[in-house]
Design a protein around this motif. Structure first.
Motif, PDB file in Angstrom:
ATOM      1  N   GLU A  63     -29.400  -0.403 -24.530  1.00 52.56           N
ATOM      2  CA  GLU A  63     -30.717  -0.167 -25.096  1.00 52.56           C
ATOM      3  C   GLU A  63     -31.678   0.103 -23.949  1.00 52.56           C
ATOM      4  O   GLU A  63     -31.356  -0.094 -22.785  1.00 52.56           O
ATOM      5  CB  GLU A  63     -31.176  -1.384 -25.909  1.00 52.56           C
ATOM      6  CG  GLU A  63     -30.299  -1.670 -27.122  1.00 52.56           C
ATOM      7  CD  GLU A  63     -30.708  -2.927 -27.879  1.00 52.56           C
ATOM      8  OE1 GLU A  63     -31.644  -3.611 -27.424  1.00 52.56           O
ATOM      9  OE2 GLU A  63     -30.087  -3.227 -28.904  1.00 52.56           O
ATOM     10  N   LEU A  64     -32.869   0.547 -24.304  1.00 52.21           N
ATOM     11  CA  LEU A  64     -33.904   0.831 -23.308  1.00 52.21           C
ATOM     12  C   LEU A  64     -33.375   1.833 -22.271  1.00 52.21           C
ATOM     13  O   LEU A  64     -32.643   2.737 -22.611  1.00 52.21           O
ATOM     14  CB  LEU A  64     -34.385  -0.474 -22.676  1.00 52.21           C
ATOM     15  CG  LEU A  64     -34.995  -1.474 -23.667  1.00 52.21           C
ATOM     16  CD1 LEU A  64     -35.410  -2.753 -22.947  1.00 52.21           C
ATOM     17  CD2 LEU A  64     -36.179  -0.879 -24.391  1.00 52.21           C
ATOM     18  N   GLY A  65     -33.810   1.700 -21.037  1.00 49.47           N
ATOM     19  CA  GLY A  65     -33.375   2.661 -20.029  1.00 49.47           C
ATOM     20  C   GLY A  65     -34.156   3.954 -20.060  1.00 49.47           C
ATOM     21  O   GLY A  65     -33.632   5.014 -19.737  1.00 49.47           O
ATOM     22  N   GLY A  66     -35.438   3.881 -20.486  1.00 49.02           N
ATOM     23  CA  GLY A  66     -36.241   5.087 -20.498  1.00 49.02           C
ATOM     24  C   GLY A  66     -35.702   6.121 -21.472  1.00 49.02           C
ATOM     25  O   GLY A  66     -35.382   5.822 -22.621  1.00 49.02           O
ATOM     26  N   SER A  78     -32.436   5.766 -23.859  1.00 51.53           N
ATOM     27  CA  SER A  78     -32.440   5.183 -25.203  1.00 51.53           C
ATOM     28  C   SER A  78     -32.991   6.155 -26.231  1.00 51.53           C
ATOM     29  O   SER A  78     -32.654   6.063 -27.418  1.00 51.53           O
ATOM     30  CB  SER A  78     -33.242   3.880 -25.230  1.00 51.53           C
ATOM     31  OG  SER A  78     -34.563   4.092 -24.782  1.00 51.53           O
ATOM     32  N   VAL A  79     -33.822   7.098 -25.807  1.00 52.91           N
ATOM     33  CA  VAL A  79     -34.262   8.155 -26.722  1.00 52.91           C
ATOM     34  C   VAL A  79     -33.076   9.047 -27.065  1.00 52.91           C
ATOM     35  O   VAL A  79     -32.819   9.354 -28.238  1.00 52.91           O
ATOM     36  CB  VAL A  79     -35.402   8.980 -26.086  1.00 52.91           C
ATOM     37  CG1 VAL A  79     -35.782  10.152 -26.987  1.00 52.91           C
ATOM     38  CG2 VAL A  79     -36.619   8.091 -25.840  1.00 52.91           C
ATOM     39  N   PHE A 109     -46.275   1.011 -24.743  1.00 52.60           N
ATOM     40  CA  PHE A 109     -47.039   1.709 -23.713  1.00 52.60           C
ATOM     41  C   PHE A 109     -46.114   2.519 -22.804  1.00 52.60           C
ATOM     42  O   PHE A 109     -46.397   3.668 -22.460  1.00 52.60           O
ATOM     43  CB  PHE A 109     -47.826   0.707 -22.860  1.00 52.60           C
ATOM     44  CG  PHE A 109     -49.174   0.340 -23.411  1.00 52.60           C
ATOM     45  CD1 PHE A 109     -50.147   1.304 -23.631  1.00 52.60           C
ATOM     46  CD2 PHE A 109     -49.476  -0.986 -23.710  1.00 52.60           C
ATOM     47  CE1 PHE A 109     -51.394   0.959 -24.132  1.00 52.60           C
ATOM     48  CE2 PHE A 109     -50.725  -1.333 -24.211  1.00 52.60           C
ATOM     49  CZ  PHE A 109     -51.685  -0.362 -24.424  1.00 52.60           C
ATOM     50  N   THR A 110     -45.000   1.907 -22.403  1.00 50.63           N
ATOM     51  CA  THR A 110     -44.095   2.581 -21.474  1.00 50.63           C
ATOM     52  C   THR A 110     -43.523   3.849 -22.078  1.00 50.63           C
ATOM     53  O   THR A 110     -43.514   4.913 -21.443  1.00 50.63           O
ATOM     54  CB  THR A 110     -42.953   1.630 -21.066  1.00 50.63           C
ATOM     55  OG1 THR A 110     -43.503   0.505 -20.381  1.00 50.63           O
ATOM     56  CG2 THR A 110     -41.971   2.331 -20.151  1.00 50.63           C
ATOM     57  N   PHE A 111     -43.033   3.763 -23.313  1.00 45.35           N
ATOM     58  CA  PHE A 111     -42.449   4.954 -23.922  1.00 45.35           C
ATOM     59  C   PHE A 111     -43.521   5.982 -24.276  1.00 45.35           C
ATOM     60  O   PHE A 111     -43.260   7.190 -24.253  1.00 45.35           O
ATOM     61  CB  PHE A 111     -41.619   4.571 -25.141  1.00 45.35           C
ATOM     62  CG  PHE A 111     -40.241   4.099 -24.779  1.00 45.35           C
ATOM     63  CD1 PHE A 111     -39.207   5.004 -24.627  1.00 45.35           C
ATOM     64  CD2 PHE A 111     -39.979   2.762 -24.559  1.00 45.35           C
ATOM     65  CE1 PHE A 111     -37.943   4.585 -24.264  1.00 45.35           C
ATOM     66  CE2 PHE A 111     -38.721   2.319 -24.203  1.00 45.35           C
ATOM     67  CZ  PHE A 111     -37.692   3.238 -24.055  1.00 45.35           C
ATOM     68  N   PRO A 153     -38.101   3.862 -28.827  1.00 43.39           N
ATOM     69  CA  PRO A 153     -37.277   5.047 -28.554  1.00 43.39           C
ATOM     70  C   PRO A 153     -36.832   5.776 -29.810  1.00 43.39           C
ATOM     71  O   PRO A 153     -36.693   6.998 -29.798  1.00 43.39           O
ATOM     72  CB  PRO A 153     -36.087   4.481 -27.778  1.00 43.39           C
ATOM     73  CG  PRO A 153     -36.027   3.037 -28.124  1.00 43.39           C
ATOM     74  CD  PRO A 153     -37.459   2.632 -28.356  1.00 43.39           C
ATOM     75  N   ALA A 154     -36.599   5.035 -30.906  1.00 40.19           N
ATOM     76  CA  ALA A 154     -36.224   5.699 -32.155  1.00 40.19           C
ATOM     77  C   ALA A 154     -37.360   6.591 -32.638  1.00 40.19           C
ATOM     78  O   ALA A 154     -37.148   7.754 -33.016  1.00 40.19           O
ATOM     79  CB  ALA A 154     -35.857   4.670 -33.216  1.00 40.19           C
ATOM     80  N   PHE A 155     -38.577   6.066 -32.646  1.00 38.66           N
ATOM     81  CA  PHE A 155     -39.740   6.835 -33.089  1.00 38.66           C
ATOM     82  C   PHE A 155     -39.951   8.055 -32.203  1.00 38.66           C
ATOM     83  O   PHE A 155     -40.210   9.156 -32.685  1.00 38.66           O
ATOM     84  CB  PHE A 155     -40.977   5.946 -33.093  1.00 38.66           C
ATOM     85  CG  PHE A 155     -42.209   6.634 -33.596  1.00 38.66           C
ATOM     86  CD1 PHE A 155     -42.497   6.667 -34.950  1.00 38.66           C
ATOM     87  CD2 PHE A 155     -43.081   7.261 -32.718  1.00 38.66           C
ATOM     88  CE1 PHE A 155     -43.636   7.312 -35.427  1.00 38.66           C
ATOM     89  CE2 PHE A 155     -44.215   7.912 -33.172  1.00 38.66           C
ATOM     90  CZ  PHE A 155     -44.488   7.936 -34.533  1.00 38.66           C
ATOM     91  N   LEU A 156     -39.843   7.856 -30.878  1.00 41.00           N
ATOM     92  CA  LEU A 156     -40.058   8.964 -29.947  1.00 41.00           C
ATOM     93  C   LEU A 156     -39.041  10.077 -30.180  1.00 41.00           C
ATOM     94  O   LEU A 156     -39.364  11.261 -30.055  1.00 41.00           O
ATOM     95  CB  LEU A 156     -39.984   8.451 -28.512  1.00 41.00           C
ATOM     96  CG  LEU A 156     -40.358   9.421 -27.394  1.00 41.00           C
ATOM     97  CD1 LEU A 156     -41.734  10.024 -27.611  1.00 41.00           C
ATOM     98  CD2 LEU A 156     -40.304   8.702 -26.043  1.00 41.00           C
TER      99      LEU A 156
END
Length: 695
Positions: free
Chosen positions: A508-511, A514-515, A122-124, A184-187
């Motif tokens: 990892e992560l971090g909005g 990570s993308v 949801f967040t990403f 993030p990988a998918f985004l």
């Protein structure tokens, strides 16, 4: 690859090349398989085997089909698919909770894992639409002028890496561990190959089955390897990325692979660490901080049976409070913790993931005790537990362990700061002063997270600045945020998760960080027109289109980057300046006092207000009749460069700079490059105007 067979419920399948795969019976009969057991009962649940699986085919499929299918989508389209997937999984949580209980997880543990993973999607999904362009290229910062005449510019762009994101996950979070890397990988547009840990990989496989059934993700964007994959890195090269979560020893082994060392495979790791929680000297028993600290300590020792890479391993407290902390933790555990099968009513702490994991934790505690640690709470004996039927008795093959606290006379003992018992185990150690607490925390050689619990700002500053460089995240806990805090052991998708040194050195992560981790930043040089063509953003010096049609009369289907309008000149008078000062109350001397304004090194005398000029500029470029432009929702990057005195004139040139259609709405966002110039064509101000425009 091996021909896919009908998937048996007793075999944890892999999902490769868009089909489910399982080994044939002959392979299983050869003994190349691993039995997976219920953590609470020891019952055999499934068999895991990858003998005959063509891992190279999975990598090739990701690089070809996965890359091609994801490449058809913009960032916004991918973000919407993440949101759709989150909504789908949200409606299928109950069967996942039931399966999660077999891993030893309580309902609360399962919510952290399953709901937490869905929350990351949801967040990403939200951040991708709010923070990324509706395109496939991210521009990093403003352009740099590399020539005197503006014909040669430079900028930086991010584009997705051309390979696969191989994600090797730990056993303790089989759902969150996959989804927090997948999102993030998918985004970014990079296909995922997920390799979960064997003891709990059946839960990961169940989630992948749901994802496949949903038919939301494009073909090739997600593949699953259920079981050993020892030659996985052999198939990777500089196009690919490995994101590993697990033990530091395994991370170091993978990092030494020739394809990482010499072949350019991008490698990121998040590993075990001896995280610390520091109690400030002001946080004595009876204070809100002491109570919050004890709650945090007990939570981190008991949630997921202490099997958290972010769990508290070293509890660093004022020397005089060591026994108080132990006593308070014991009281809370006795009052609130019921150990047993998660399917039994009232159980609040479940089993470790496997008997092998249990023995590993016991061995680590024995090593700590042989190095000077003393048992202050708990034991290594099998505890009585609440069984699934509600009776209390021996564990009967379950991997149960009661919470353990150790105390130390030698607070600098080597094992204390180097041996991790990855279970419900923590040490309580005393410090002399805040500087000593910083020293003890740093002995962990790099950690994922630390908590600093104090209500004294000076102590908080000393402790945080002292330990920050040794940690990936620091939670400051006090009475003000004790209720709202997400907790010591809970990474959130908005902030980076990782840490230096022993913790792996990754993030990892971090909005959006990570993308970008899945993308290549490239310096781009060229003419303004060429940079505009590649980035989809108009650059100063690129062609403008003055076609006689006001760009505010064009909807998104008609509007093009570079469409522009240039206004006539409007003269500024002293009366205009004075009236604006009187009307707004902005009587700063530069606009009202000739002598004082002339003495200012920046002004020739009385000058017009910057906001007067902006207001006039809007009047100069706005087309007043109703049309495709629905609203103005702000300005960005405003700079005032040249003062405007009475008698000067201004005009505005407005150019469509960036067009961002919204996938789910009948309008989009347009950023307009606005340049105010005076009668001598000197630049007075520059800024971006943001509008909402009908599709």
């Amino acid at each position: 690859m091996t021909t896919a067979t009908a998937v048996s419920t007793d075999i944890v399948p892999s999902f490769i090349e868009d089909s489910w795969w399982a080994p044939d019976q002959q392979v299983l009969d050869s003994g190349n398989s691993t039995r997976v057991r219920d953590a609470s009962t020891g019952e055999v649940l499934a068999v895991v085997c990858t003998a005959g699986l063509d891992i190279g085919a999975a990598v090739r499929f990701a690089r070809s089909t996965g890359q091609a299918e994801l490449g058809k989508l913009t960032f916004h389209e991918r973000a919407l698919k993440l949101k759709e997937l989150a909504q789908f999984l949200n409606g299928h949580r109950e069967p996942l909770y039931e399966l999660s209980a077999r891993t030893g997880a309580t309902r609360g543990d399962s919510m952290v894992d399953i709901d937490g993973g869905i929350g990351v999607l949801f967040t990403f999904g939200s951040k991708g639409r709010r923070e990324l362009p509706n395109s496939q290229v991210i521009v990093d910062g403003p352009a740099e002028n590399l020539s005197k005449d503006g014909s040669f510019l430079g900028t930086h762009i991010y584009t997705r890496i051309p390979g696969a994101a191989v994600q090797i996950n730990a056993f303790n979070f089989p759902v969150w561990g996959m989804l927090e890397k997948l999102a993030p990988a998918f985004l970014s547009g990079v296909p995922t190959i997920v390799k979960p840990a064997t003891p709990t990989g059946y839960l990961t496989a169940a989630v992948v089955k749901l994802i496949v059934q949903s038919n939301i993700l494009p073909k090739g964007s997600l593949q699953l390897i259920s079981g050993p994959a020892r030659d996985l890195l052999d198939h990777l090269d500089y196009r690919d990325l490995v994101a590993f979560t697990g033990s530091a020893s395994t991370a170091n082994h993978l990092r030494s692979h020739s394809n990482v060392m010499h072949g350019g495979v991008r490698f990121s790791s998040e590993t075990d660490s001896l995280n610390a929680a520091i109690l400030g000297p002001d946080a004595v028993p009876g204070t809100p901080e002491f109570e919050a600290f004890i709650r945090s300590l007990v939570t981190e020792v008991t949630v997921k049976a202490g099997q958290k890479c972010t769990g508290i391993r070293r509890t660093i407290v004022p020397k005089a409070l060591v026994q108080d902390v132990v006593d308070a933790a014991r009281a809370r555990i006795e009052e609130r913790v019921t150990l047993g099968d998660p399917r039994a009513e009232g159980v609040t702490m479940g089993a470790l993931a496997s008997l092998e994991q249990l023995e590993g934790v016991r061995d680590a505690v024995r090593e700590l005790m042989s190095s000077g640690g003393e048992l202050a709470l708990g034991s290594l004996e099998a505890p009585p537990v609440t069984r699934a039927d509600g009776t209390v008795g021996p564990a009967d093959g379950g991997a149960f362990m009661a919470p353990v606290l150790l105390t130390w006379d030698d607070v600098e003992a080597g094992a204390l700061h180097s041996v991790e018992a990855f279970g419900p185990v923590a040490s309580v150690i005393g410090y002399d002063n805040p500087a000593h607490a910083v020293h003890l925390a740093a002995l962990g050689s790099g950690s994922l997270v630390a908590t600093v619990c104090t209500n004294d700002p000076a102590v908080a500053r000393e402790l945080v600045i002292g330990i920050a460089a040794h940690h990936g995240r620091v939670l400051m806990l006090n009475r003000e945020d004790a209720r709202s805090s997400t907790g010591h052991g809970s990474p959130v998708p908005h902030l980076t998760h990782g840490g230096p040194g022993r913790a792996g050195g990754g993030e990892e992560l971090g909005g959006m960080r990570s993308v970008l981790h899945h993308m290549q930043r490239t310096a781009l040089q060229g003419s303004p027109n060429m940079l505009t063509a590649v980035t989809g953003i108009w650059h100063t010096g690129a062609d403008r289109n003055f076609d006689g049609v006001h760009p505010f009369r064009k909807n998104l289907a008609e509007l093009r980057i570079g469409d522009a309008v240039r206004s006539d000149l409007r003269q500024v008078t002293l009366e205009d300046i004075t009236a604006f000062a009187e009307t707004t109350g902005d009587k700063f001397y530069a606009h009202t006092n000739e002598e004082a304004a002339a003495a200012n090194p920046f002004f020739p005398g009385i000058v017009a207000h910057g906001y007067l000029l902006l207001s006039w500029a809007a009047g100069l470029f706005v087309d007043p009749a109703p049309g495709p432009v629905l609203a103005n929702y702000g300005l960005e990057n405003l700079r005032f460069l040249t003062p405007v005195a009475a008698g000067d004139s201004i005009r505005v040139t407005l150019t469509a700079k960036r067009i961002t259609p919204r996938e789910t709405d009948e309008y989009g966002e347009v950023a307009w490059d606005a340049v105010l110039t005076n009668q001598s064509d000197e630049i007075v101000a520059t800024y971006d105007v943001l509008t909402l425009v009908e599709k």
